[in-house]
Design a protein around this motif. Sequence first.
Motif, mmCIF file in Angstrom:
data_model
loop_
_atom_site.group_PDB
_atom_site.id
_atom_site.type_symbol
_atom_site.label_atom_id
_atom_site.label_comp_id
_atom_site.label_asym_id
_atom_site.label_seq_id
_atom_site.Cartn_x
_atom_site.Cartn_y
_atom_site.Cartn_z
ATOM 1 N N GLY A 110 0.784 -1.487 0.816
ATOM 2 C CA GLY A 110 -0.156 0.006 -0.291
ATOM 3 C C GLY A 110 0.960 1.346 -0.052
ATOM 4 N N TRP A 111 0.455 1.750 -0.778
ATOM 5 C CA TRP A 111 1.488 3.707 -1.101
ATOM 6 C C TRP A 111 0.945 4.245 -0.754
ATOM 7 C CZ3 TRP A 111 1.820 -0.442 -4.565
ATOM 8 C CH2 TRP A 111 3.282 -0.766 -4.643
ATOM 9 N N ASP A 112 1.635 4.996 0.076
ATOM 10 C CA ASP A 112 1.267 6.682 0.503
ATOM 11 C C ASP A 112 0.386 7.560 -0.282
ATOM 12 O OD1 ASP A 112 1.280 8.946 2.004
ATOM 13 O OD2 ASP A 112 3.538 9.051 2.467
ATOM 14 N N PRO A 113 -0.930 7.825 0.875
ATOM 15 C CA PRO A 113 -2.070 8.739 -0.297
ATOM 16 C C PRO A 113 -0.858 9.679 -0.397
ATOM 17 C CG PRO A 113 -2.457 8.461 2.384
ATOM 18 C CD PRO A 113 -1.578 7.289 1.870
ATOM 19 N N ALA A 114 -0.053 10.400 0.601
ATOM 20 C CA ALA A 114 0.701 11.452 -0.425
ATOM 21 C C ALA A 114 1.198 11.978 -1.515
ATOM 22 C CB ALA A 114 1.478 12.335 0.860
ATOM 23 N N LEU A 115 1.306 11.035 -1.394
ATOM 24 C CA LEU A 115 2.588 10.642 -3.445
ATOM 25 C C LEU A 115 0.983 10.733 -4.352
ATOM 26 C CD1 LEU A 115 4.211 6.527 -3.194
ATOM 27 C CD2 LEU A 115 4.996 9.285 -2.701
ATOM 28 N N PHE A 116 -0.414 10.258 -4.447
ATOM 29 C CA PHE A 116 -0.651 11.337 -5.117
ATOM 30 C C PHE A 116 -0.711 12.235 -5.488
ATOM 31 C CE2 PHE A 116 -4.766 12.721 -7.024
ATOM 32 C CZ PHE A 116 -5.428 11.188 -7.648
ATOM 33 N N GLY A 117 -0.475 13.456 -4.718
ATOM 34 C CA GLY A 117 -0.661 14.651 -4.962
ATOM 35 C C GLY A 117 -0.906 15.537 -5.979
ATOM 36 N N ASP A 118 -0.916 15.568 -7.310
ATOM 37 C CA ASP A 118 -2.375 16.285 -8.125
ATOM 38 C C ASP A 118 -2.242 15.457 -9.528
ATOM 39 O OD1 ASP A 118 -1.890 18.763 -6.544
ATOM 40 O OD2 ASP A 118 -0.269 19.789 -7.388
ATOM 41 N N GLU A 148 1.099 -2.172 -10.312
ATOM 42 C CA GLU A 148 0.145 -2.421 -10.979
ATOM 43 C C GLU A 148 -1.632 -3.865 -11.276
ATOM 44 O OE1 GLU A 148 1.387 -0.212 -15.209
ATOM 45 O OE2 GLU A 148 1.796 -2.777 -15.109
ATOM 46 N N THR A 149 -1.463 -4.597 -10.991
ATOM 47 C CA THR A 149 -1.892 -5.789 -11.009
ATOM 48 C C THR A 149 -2.473 -6.234 -9.210
ATOM 49 O OG1 THR A 149 0.375 -7.289 -10.763
ATOM 50 C CG2 THR A 149 -1.019 -6.495 -12.718
ATOM 51 N N CYS A 150 -3.374 -6.468 -9.545
ATOM 52 C CA CYS A 150 -4.232 -7.204 -8.493
ATOM 53 C C CYS A 150 -4.827 -6.616 -7.082
ATOM 54 C CB CYS A 150 -2.975 -9.280 -8.088
ATOM 55 S SG CYS A 150 -3.053 -9.605 -8.818
ATOM 56 N N GLY A 151 -5.147 -5.823 -7.511
ATOM 57 C CA GLY A 151 -5.848 -4.528 -5.941
ATOM 58 C C GLY A 151 -6.188 -3.221 -7.290
ATOM 59 N N LEU A 152 -6.047 -2.247 -6.068
ATOM 60 C CA LEU A 152 -6.487 -1.064 -6.844
ATOM 61 C C LEU A 152 -4.669 -0.558 -7.695
ATOM 62 C CD1 LEU A 152 -9.228 0.617 -5.334
ATOM 63 C CD2 LEU A 152 -9.264 0.424 -8.093
ATOM 64 N N THR A 153 -5.192 -0.542 -8.371
ATOM 65 C CA THR A 153 -3.322 0.258 -9.426
ATOM 66 C C THR A 153 -2.849 1.673 -8.796
ATOM 67 O OG1 THR A 153 -4.388 -1.135 -11.837
ATOM 68 C CG2 THR A 153 -2.815 1.028 -11.748
ATOM 69 N N ARG A 154 -1.625 2.310 -8.951
ATOM 70 C CA ARG A 154 -1.692 3.190 -8.677
ATOM 71 C C ARG A 154 -2.098 3.916 -9.877
ATOM 72 N NH1 ARG A 154 5.196 2.865 -6.886
ATOM 73 N NH2 ARG A 154 4.314 5.501 -5.345
ATOM 74 N N PRO A 155 -2.494 5.378 -9.102
ATOM 75 C CA PRO A 155 -3.171 6.276 -10.555
ATOM 76 C C PRO A 155 -1.627 6.802 -10.797
ATOM 77 C CG PRO A 155 -3.547 7.113 -7.766
ATOM 78 C CD PRO A 155 -2.231 5.631 -7.746
ATOM 79 N N ARG A 156 -1.149 6.874 -10.958
ATOM 80 C CA ARG A 156 0.689 7.523 -11.946
ATOM 81 C C ARG A 156 0.321 6.098 -12.490
ATOM 82 N NH1 ARG A 156 5.770 7.734 -8.308
ATOM 83 N NH2 ARG A 156 4.575 8.582 -6.768
ATOM 84 N N PHE A 157 0.277 4.842 -12.592
ATOM 85 C CA PHE A 157 0.265 3.998 -13.414
ATOM 86 C C PHE A 157 -1.347 3.399 -14.172
ATOM 87 C CE2 PHE A 157 3.804 2.459 -11.036
ATOM 88 C CZ PHE A 157 4.760 3.215 -11.708
ATOM 89 N N MET A 158 -2.352 4.422 -13.944
ATOM 90 C CA MET A 158 -3.185 4.106 -14.680
ATOM 91 C C MET A 158 -3.879 4.606 -15.731
ATOM 92 S SD MET A 158 -6.661 4.677 -11.746
ATOM 93 C CE MET A 158 -6.516 3.765 -10.491
ATOM 94 N N TYR A 159 -3.777 4.216 -16.948
ATOM 95 C CA TYR A 159 -3.926 4.655 -18.519
ATOM 96 C C TYR A 159 -5.368 3.490 -18.977
ATOM 97 C CZ TYR A 159 0.952 5.088 -17.837
ATOM 98 O OH TYR A 159 2.482 4.770 -17.058
ATOM 99 N N SER A 160 -5.764 4.502 -20.030
ATOM 100 C CA SER A 160 -6.272 3.808 -20.252
ATOM 101 C C SER A 160 -6.471 2.889 -20.914
ATOM 102 C CB SER A 160 -6.988 5.013 -22.215
ATOM 103 O OG SER A 160 -5.666 4.550 -23.158
ATOM 104 N N LEU A 161 -7.020 1.850 -21.057
ATOM 105 C CA LEU A 161 -7.036 -0.167 -22.148
ATOM 106 C C LEU A 161 -6.159 -0.001 -22.863
ATOM 107 C CD1 LEU A 161 -7.432 -3.093 -20.982
ATOM 108 C CD2 LEU A 161 -9.703 -2.335 -23.614
ATOM 109 N N ALA A 162 -6.546 1.323 -23.983
ATOM 110 C CA ALA A 162 -5.694 1.413 -25.466
ATOM 111 C C ALA A 162 -4.165 1.558 -25.407
ATOM 112 C CB ALA A 162 -6.663 1.944 -25.991
ATOM 113 N N GLU A 163 -3.866 2.600 -24.088
ATOM 114 C CA GLU A 163 -2.297 3.146 -23.778
ATOM 115 C C GLU A 163 -1.778 1.166 -23.071
ATOM 116 O OE1 GLU A 163 0.406 6.552 -22.254
ATOM 117 O OE2 GLU A 163 -2.026 6.847 -22.041
#
Length: 266
Positions: A110-118, A148-163
């Motif tokens: 689990g990553w620090d929510p402070a890393l979510f940033g902007d 990225e896998t088996c959970g909720l992906t880190r937002p910085r690694f969330m992409y469109s399915l195409a990308e």
Amino acid sequence: MPHIDPDAITTLLEIGEVSAQLIDTVAPEAASVPQRWRGIADSVEPSERAAVALSLWNRDFLDLVPRFAHVLESALVDVRPCYWQGPSGAEIVLVYIVSSPGESLAVWVGWDPALFGDHRPTLWDSLPMQARTFLQEVHAGFTLPDGETCGLTRPRFMYSLAEWSGWPEGIPEWEGNWWEDCEPVDSRRLLRITGNGSDFDLCTSPDLPAGTGLASSSGHLQVVRQGTRRINDAAGELLTTRRNLICNGSTVSPGKSSRSRRALPS
């Protein structure tokens, strides 16, 4: 409770370019643990650390994935702050240690929510509010060590399915994967929020009916409704299968995700 060998946990975490070191609760490094996790770092007993960590989770998110909630509430044996060095730099994360069948152990990060940033992924508002709250206030990603896998992906690694699939301009022949009498959703308008790293992805989109997501399994698509047994089973199975992946020594290495899997169209 199974014996927890710190070296064995470190081995589970150190995949690809990752190095990790669990932070002892009485070590000087514990002072660098984020304030929101101080109650965990200051606890001596594993069960107490686990309870404090779970108390930080928003209940409405756990209600979205009841099978996974059951795993956490029945099989979580410890939560440890960890010094984490990966491709994105040095961070302090929480390592959730779960007891698996046969007295083996499995881990989530689990990553620090402070890393979510902007950083807000494209199509961010298509995520359920409960998941957005979790990512912004509890963990900015809760996954395998690849983020990225088996959970909720880190937002910085969330992409469109195409990308994510390696086709940033749109997956070729995508419309052919959809059933008749259905308006296809553009693969660039699907936000991949989790998957198993090989043949299953779960996506949301503002172009889907409210309260639904899209499950893609080996190119076969199904619209699933949030809060129903179908989507709960899909998410719960994905998360609980994580324990089997770790126990069998099989996982997804950072930088080896299926963004390069151009074979998605069937």
